[in-house]
Design a protein around this motif. Structure first.
Motif, PDB file in Angstrom:
ATOM      1  N   LEU A 112      35.920  30.729  66.929  1.00 24.17           N
ATOM      2  CA  LEU A 112      36.471  31.338  68.134  1.00 24.17           C
ATOM      3  C   LEU A 112      36.576  32.855  68.007  1.00 24.17           C
ATOM      4  CD1 LEU A 112      39.237  28.684  68.818  1.00 24.17           C
ATOM      5  CD2 LEU A 112      37.231  29.116  70.247  1.00 24.17           C
ATOM      6  N   GLU A 113      36.828  33.329  66.803  1.00 25.25           N
ATOM      7  CA  GLU A 113      36.904  34.768  66.567  1.00 25.25           C
ATOM      8  C   GLU A 113      36.309  35.071  65.193  1.00 25.25           C
ATOM      9  OE1 GLU A 113      40.243  38.300  66.344  1.00 25.25           O
ATOM     10  OE2 GLU A 113      40.599  36.552  67.598  1.00 25.25           O
ATOM     11  N   PRO A 114      34.974  35.154  65.104  1.00 25.77           N
ATOM     12  CA  PRO A 114      34.316  35.311  63.800  1.00 25.77           C
ATOM     13  C   PRO A 114      34.850  36.529  63.044  1.00 25.77           C
ATOM     14  CG  PRO A 114      32.707  34.858  65.515  1.00 25.77           C
ATOM     15  CD  PRO A 114      34.010  35.115  66.209  1.00 25.77           C
ATOM     16  N   PRO A 115      35.266  36.331  61.803  1.00 24.31           N
ATOM     17  CA  PRO A 115      35.777  37.468  61.022  1.00 24.31           C
ATOM     18  C   PRO A 115      34.643  38.390  60.598  1.00 24.31           C
ATOM     19  CG  PRO A 115      35.667  35.514  59.656  1.00 24.31           C
ATOM     20  CD  PRO A 115      35.316  35.070  61.040  1.00 24.31           C
ATOM     21  N   ALA A 116      34.934  39.658  60.592  1.00 29.53           N
ATOM     22  CA  ALA A 116      33.946  40.624  60.112  1.00 29.53           C
ATOM     23  C   ALA A 116      33.937  40.613  58.589  1.00 29.53           C
ATOM     24  CB  ALA A 116      34.291  42.022  60.623  1.00 29.53           C
ATOM     25  N   ALA A 117      32.761  40.810  58.010  1.00 20.56           N
ATOM     26  CA  ALA A 117      32.647  40.943  56.555  1.00 20.56           C
ATOM     27  C   ALA A 117      32.412  42.415  56.231  1.00 20.56           C
ATOM     28  CB  ALA A 117      31.502  40.077  56.044  1.00 20.56           C
ATOM     29  N   TRP A 118      32.958  42.872  55.135  1.00 21.83           N
ATOM     30  CA  TRP A 118      32.762  44.268  54.756  1.00 21.83           C
ATOM     31  C   TRP A 118      32.420  44.357  53.278  1.00 21.83           C
ATOM     32  CZ3 TRP A 118      36.603  47.031  51.714  1.00 21.83           C
ATOM     33  CH2 TRP A 118      37.729  46.278  51.395  1.00 21.83           C
ATOM     34  N   ASP A 119      31.768  45.447  52.920  1.00 23.79           N
ATOM     35  CA  ASP A 119      31.350  45.658  51.535  1.00 23.79           C
ATOM     36  C   ASP A 119      32.551  46.153  50.730  1.00 23.79           C
ATOM     37  OD1 ASP A 119      30.249  46.335  49.125  1.00 23.79           O
ATOM     38  OD2 ASP A 119      28.528  47.384  49.949  1.00 23.79           O
ATOM     39  N   GLY A 120      33.089  45.256  49.905  1.00 22.80           N
ATOM     40  CA  GLY A 120      34.267  45.601  49.114  1.00 22.80           C
ATOM     41  C   GLY A 120      33.936  45.954  47.683  1.00 22.80           C
ATOM     42  N   THR A 121      32.670  46.322  47.440  1.00 23.64           N
ATOM     43  CA  THR A 121      32.243  46.582  46.062  1.00 23.64           C
ATOM     44  C   THR A 121      33.028  47.732  45.436  1.00 23.64           C
ATOM     45  OG1 THR A 121      30.013  45.823  46.643  1.00 23.64           O
ATOM     46  CG2 THR A 121      30.262  47.051  44.576  1.00 23.64           C
ATOM     47  N   LEU A 139      39.676  48.397  41.291  1.00 23.13           N
ATOM     48  CA  LEU A 139      40.667  47.459  40.764  1.00 23.13           C
ATOM     49  C   LEU A 139      40.304  47.019  39.350  1.00 23.13           C
ATOM     50  CD1 LEU A 139      43.106  45.548  41.048  1.00 23.13           C
ATOM     51  CD2 LEU A 139      41.587  43.920  42.203  1.00 23.13           C
ATOM     52  N   LEU A 140      39.053  46.635  39.159  1.00 17.93           N
ATOM     53  CA  LEU A 140      38.616  46.166  37.842  1.00 17.93           C
ATOM     54  C   LEU A 140      38.741  47.268  36.796  1.00 17.93           C
ATOM     55  CD1 LEU A 140      35.418  44.154  38.908  1.00 17.93           C
ATOM     56  CD2 LEU A 140      37.656  43.227  38.303  1.00 17.93           C
ATOM     57  N   SER A 141      38.400  48.476  37.205  1.00 14.94           N
ATOM     58  CA  SER A 141      38.487  49.611  36.283  1.00 14.94           C
ATOM     59  C   SER A 141      39.938  49.858  35.849  1.00 14.94           C
ATOM     60  CB  SER A 141      37.902  50.866  36.935  1.00 14.94           C
ATOM     61  OG  SER A 141      37.999  51.971  36.068  1.00 14.94           O
ATOM     62  N   THR A 142      40.859  49.713  36.782  1.00 14.36           N
ATOM     63  CA  THR A 142      42.277  49.901  36.467  1.00 14.36           C
ATOM     64  C   THR A 142      42.741  48.865  35.444  1.00 14.36           C
ATOM     65  OG1 THR A 142      42.690  50.772  38.696  1.00 14.36           O
ATOM     66  CG2 THR A 142      44.605  49.985  37.448  1.00 14.36           C
ATOM     67  N   GLY A 171      36.096  34.375  41.853  1.00 17.08           N
ATOM     68  CA  GLY A 171      35.902  34.211  40.422  1.00 17.08           C
ATOM     69  C   GLY A 171      35.688  35.482  39.629  1.00 17.08           C
ATOM     70  N   PHE A 172      36.005  36.653  40.197  1.00 11.65           N
ATOM     71  CA  PHE A 172      35.887  37.912  39.455  1.00 11.65           C
ATOM     72  C   PHE A 172      37.153  38.208  38.651  1.00 11.65           C
ATOM     73  CE2 PHE A 172      33.152  38.747  43.272  1.00 11.65           C
ATOM     74  CZ  PHE A 172      31.951  38.626  42.603  1.00 11.65           C
ATOM     75  N   LEU A 173      38.263  37.579  39.076  1.00 14.45           N
ATOM     76  CA  LEU A 173      39.535  37.754  38.398  1.00 14.45           C
ATOM     77  C   LEU A 173      40.123  36.392  38.048  1.00 14.45           C
ATOM     78  CD1 LEU A 173      41.297  40.477  40.610  1.00 14.45           C
ATOM     79  CD2 LEU A 173      40.319  40.815  38.326  1.00 14.45           C
ATOM     80  N   ALA A 174      40.998  36.392  37.054  1.00  7.64           N
ATOM     81  CA  ALA A 174      41.758  35.197  36.702  1.00  7.64           C
ATOM     82  C   ALA A 174      43.183  35.634  36.415  1.00  7.64           C
ATOM     83  CB  ALA A 174      41.145  34.496  35.489  1.00  7.64           C
ATOM     84  N   THR A 175      44.079  34.671  36.361  1.00 11.85           N
ATOM     85  CA  THR A 175      45.473  34.985  36.030  1.00 11.85           C
ATOM     86  C   THR A 175      45.773  34.513  34.615  1.00 11.85           C
ATOM     87  OG1 THR A 175      46.228  32.903  37.001  1.00 11.85           O
ATOM     88  CG2 THR A 175      46.232  34.861  38.420  1.00 11.85           C
ATOM     89  N   ASP A 181      34.029  36.864  33.146  1.00  7.20           N
ATOM     90  CA  ASP A 181      32.696  37.333  32.743  1.00  7.20           C
ATOM     91  C   ASP A 181      31.919  37.885  33.933  1.00  7.20           C
ATOM     92  OD1 ASP A 181      33.252  36.547  30.167  1.00  7.20           O
ATOM     93  OD2 ASP A 181      32.196  34.620  30.326  1.00  7.20           O
ATOM     94  N   ALA A 182      32.136  37.291  35.118  1.00  6.43           N
ATOM     95  CA  ALA A 182      31.406  37.732  36.303  1.00  6.43           C
ATOM     96  C   ALA A 182      31.778  39.147  36.713  1.00  6.43           C
ATOM     97  CB  ALA A 182      31.672  36.772  37.465  1.00  6.43           C
ATOM     98  N   ALA A 183      32.956  39.622  36.304  1.00  2.00           N
ATOM     99  CA  ALA A 183      33.402  40.960  36.708  1.00  2.00           C
ATOM    100  C   ALA A 183      32.533  42.062  36.108  1.00  2.00           C
ATOM    101  CB  ALA A 183      34.855  41.157  36.292  1.00  2.00           C
ATOM    102  N   ALA A 184      31.918  41.797  34.961  1.00  2.10           N
ATOM    103  CA  ALA A 184      31.110  42.825  34.301  1.00  2.10           C
ATOM    104  C   ALA A 184      29.959  43.281  35.193  1.00  2.10           C
ATOM    105  CB  ALA A 184      30.576  42.286  32.973  1.00  2.10           C
ATOM    106  N   GLU A 185      29.363  42.357  35.917  1.00  2.00           N
ATOM    107  CA  GLU A 185      28.250  42.719  36.807  1.00  2.00           C
ATOM    108  C   GLU A 185      28.723  43.641  37.920  1.00  2.00           C
ATOM    109  OE1 GLU A 185      25.249  39.702  37.945  1.00  2.00           O
ATOM    110  OE2 GLU A 185      26.626  38.295  36.975  1.00  2.00           O
ATOM    111  N   VAL A 186      29.935  43.389  38.424  1.00  2.00           N
ATOM    112  CA  VAL A 186      30.466  44.238  39.492  1.00  2.00           C
ATOM    113  C   VAL A 186      30.767  45.632  38.957  1.00  2.00           C
ATOM    114  CG1 VAL A 186      32.343  44.517  41.168  1.00  2.00           C
ATOM    115  CG2 VAL A 186      31.439  42.224  40.671  1.00  2.00           C
ATOM    116  N   LEU A 187      31.414  45.710  37.802  1.00  2.00           N
ATOM    117  CA  LEU A 187      31.728  47.012  37.206  1.00  2.00           C
ATOM    118  C   LEU A 187      30.469  47.800  36.893  1.00  2.00           C
ATOM    119  CD1 LEU A 187      34.722  46.413  34.759  1.00  2.00           C
ATOM    120  CD2 LEU A 187      34.582  48.117  36.585  1.00  2.00           C
ATOM    121  N   GLY A 188      29.425  47.090  36.478  1.00  2.02           N
ATOM    122  CA  GLY A 188      28.175  47.763  36.119  1.00  2.02           C
ATOM    123  C   GLY A 188      27.303  48.102  37.299  1.00  2.02           C
ATOM    124  N   GLY A 189      27.710  47.728  38.499  1.00  2.00           N
ATOM    125  CA  GLY A 189      26.937  48.047  39.697  1.00  2.00           C
ATOM    126  C   GLY A 189      25.804  47.082  39.968  1.00  2.00           C
TER     127      GLY A 189
END
Length: 613
Positions: free
Chosen positions: A402-411, A417-420, A482-486, A497-505
């Motif tokens: 009914l109201e499709p959510p917009a997606a945005w590039d949160g890279t 966040l990961l760097s912090t 799955g980029f973060l865990a508690t 482990d998946a976060a490394a790819e995001v940090l590395g671009g």
């Protein structure tokens, strides 16, 4: 009319007893399978007509149908509903005194029962088995069969003993039924109940009358109150929460704001729980706030909404609970609010689970699937049905349609966040939860930040372009993806482990933008009564309300739920047809021979008193 002993055909039983002209979906084939003495495993959504699949064979086959039902508190209503249409039904459970049990046992042994309801705990008793051996068993119906699955959401150890039925009574057909099961649970039902030779019937799990809506938490009790008062001010509904404390506090909050809300959980006295359940079934507009201890086997057709104020632990549990809305086919809502704290809490509960590694992995898989449903930018119904192995087209009746959510590039925010997290761990050997990490990213001066000198970090204040709420959405979705865990008791955040790819671009992160307003207003949706009577003329709608008033009086007089007298669908059909004679009533859906005799004259009197158009 006196109860009929046995019917020659299933179609005759359907029309004469239940007042329906035709079967729905796979009902006819399922019933034929059991009538002919063969086993069946039936997966059919709540409200799909599962009960008829064992009730009608019990009216056709010689002997008594034995129904394994998990909740003794509901057996009385199940028996009342059958007795009202002329079926000879009874139950055996611990709520009866010796005299009542004796009467039921004599009726069974003399062949004067069509259906006998028992709890799995009683059926596992050798004394009960010897008693059943003395009579003639038409079939065994194992209701809520998913309870046999040890990793399911309603596991009952006594269900495991039901595998013995095949050995002890090899010539008695068995039918196992459930409203929800993944392929894994389906296989477990088949294996544990020794039903490898059964024919399997898997109906569509789609409930098109239910609108699925998931919103971000922001003062959830106020959100819940607004949802109910705006869209369901006088409707019956169920609100689910994970803890007893939350249940009690939420029920009290709703009561203070003028709603007829009652708490229900295992910590309350058994007598109070029984009275609460009875009020929900018999009174109009009661809201139950409950843990998952409430709901299994509830046969109330006019529940107009099911709300979750905590994240369910699995899609199976969520589907089972939302399926208690709209059993009558009229419009209903499945409303869920969830937030970052839910994800952290669920992860911690899994980490602290007493089960082995395999068990924790299964719990994690359940949670991941639930998060995927919450975070999808596509149709909720498509996602939900895919989980149960079924395909569908976008429904056009969920929030994302009914109201499709917009997606945005949160890279970039993800990398910040990961760097912090990395800098705190490497430079200071520190780990923190989401709240403090967001304070660092937004450059918020707090006593903790000052104490630890975090305003000297290179990432201090680099996320000031996003609000606190937006950052919490980033964290929540990164946990879901799955980029973060508690970690630990306090839910501190760590990288996967998946976060490394995001940090590395090497990998981008797509996030959904949450809508800022409700998907559907009360004006657009209308109340449930208006929705139910939408196709009626003003005169017919007035007659429908007069029939509802008459039904309420009948249910109070007899001490039974209103739907046992007649469901809304039948009253709508009467209002539309305006019958003038008993023969006009005969053939209206839901009016069988017994109800025609019991209520026909009264219905005609109500219709006759209505103003002529």
């Amino acid at each position: 009319m006196p109860a009929t002993r046995k019917f020659v055909t299933a179609a005759e039983a359907l029309q004469t007893v239940f007042g329906y002209d035709s079967f729905r979906g796979d009902q006819a084939e399922i019933i034929a399978q059991v009538v002919h003495g063969k086993d069946a495993v039936v997966l059919m959504p709540t409200g799909g007509g599962k009960s008829l699949c064992y009730q009608i064979p019990s009216l056709v086959r010689e002997g008594t149908g034995i129904v394994v039902s998990p909740l003794i508190a509901l057996m009385q209503d199940q028996v009342d509903a059958l007795t009202a249409v002329g079926v000879r039904a009874a139950f055996l459970n611990s709520s009866q005194d010796a005299a009542a049990r004796g009467r039921v046992e004599r009726d069974y042994l003399s062949g004067d029962l069509d259906l006998l309801y028992v709890a799995p705990e009683r059926l596992s008793s050798e004394a009960t088995k010897r008693f059943l051996d003395q009579g003639t068993i038409a079939l065994f119906a194992i209701d809520e069969a998913h309870c046999v699955s040890q990793w399911g959401h309603d596991f009952r150890p006594d269900y495991l003993a039901l595998s013995e039925l095949a050995d002890r009574w090899p010539d008695v057909p068995r039918i196992a039924l459930t409203a929800t099961a993944t392929d894994a649970t389906h296989q477990e039902i088949t294996t544990r109940l020794q039903m490898g030779d059964a024919k399997h019937f898997v109906a569509s799990f789609d409930r098109p009358n239910i609108q699925y809506r998931i919103v971000g938490k922001n003062e959830v009790r106020k959100q819940l109150l607004s949802f109910i008062k705006t869209e369901h001010p006088s409707d019956a509904g169920i609100v689910y929460a994970l803890s007893r404390k939350t249940v009690d506090q939420t029920a009290e909050f709703l009561r203070q704001n003028g709603l007829n809300a009652l708490p229900y959980h295992a910590g309350l006295d058994a007598g109070l729980r029984a009275r609460t359940q009875s009020r929900f079934l018999r009174e109009e507009g009661v809201i139950i706030v409950a843990t998952i201890a409430f709901g299994m086997g509830i046969d109330k057709p006019d529940v107009r909404f099911v709300a979750h104020i905590d994240l369910p632990k699995s899609v199976e549990g969520y589907y089972q609970e939302t399926g208690r809305a709209g059993r009558d086919g009229a419009p209903a809502d499945a409303w869920l609010a969830y937030g970052l704290a839910d994800v952290v809490q669920q992860r911690r509960m899994i980490d602290e689970s007493p089960g082995d590694l395999s068990h924790r992995r299964k719990l994690s898989a359940h949670l991941d699937a639930m998060l995927a449903l919450c975070e999808t930018v596509h149709c909720r119904r498509v996602n939900l049905l895919r989980y149960f192995g079924q395909t569908s087209e976008p429904c056009g009746n969920c929030d994302t349609c009914l109201e499709p959510p917009a997606a945005w590039d949160g890279t970039v925010p993800a990398q910040k966040l990961l760097s912090t997290i990395v800098r705190l761990l490497r430079e200071r050997n520190q780990k923190f939860g989401a709240g403090h990490l967001i304070d660092i990213l937004r450059g918020k001066e707090t006593p903790r930040a000052t104490q630890h000198g975090h305003n000297a970090l290179k990432t201090w204040g680099i996320g000031a372009d996003l609000s606190d709420q937006q950052w919490r959405g980033v964290v929540r979705q990164m946990l879901a993806q799955g980029f973060l865990a508690t970690s630990g008791e306090y839910g501190t955040l760590i990288l996967t482990d998946a976060a490394a790819e995001v940090l590395g671009g090497g990998r981008s992160v797509q996030l959904r933008t949450e809508p800022d307003r409700p998907v559907r207003s009360a004006a657009a949706r209308g109340s449930s009564k208006k929705a139910a009577a939408a196709d009626l003329s003003p005169d017919q709608a007035a007659l429908f309300e007069a029939l509802r008033t008459w039904r309420s009086a009948q249910s109070r007089e007899q001490g039974v739920p209103a739907y046992i007298v007649f469901g809304d669908a039948t009253l709508l059909a009467v209002a539309a047809a305006k019958p003038a004679s008993m023969s006009d009533l005969d053939g209206i859906t839901g009016i069988g021979a017994k109800k025609l005799e019991a209520y026909g004259a009264a219905l005609l009197e109500v219709v006759g008193a209505a103003p002529a158009s």
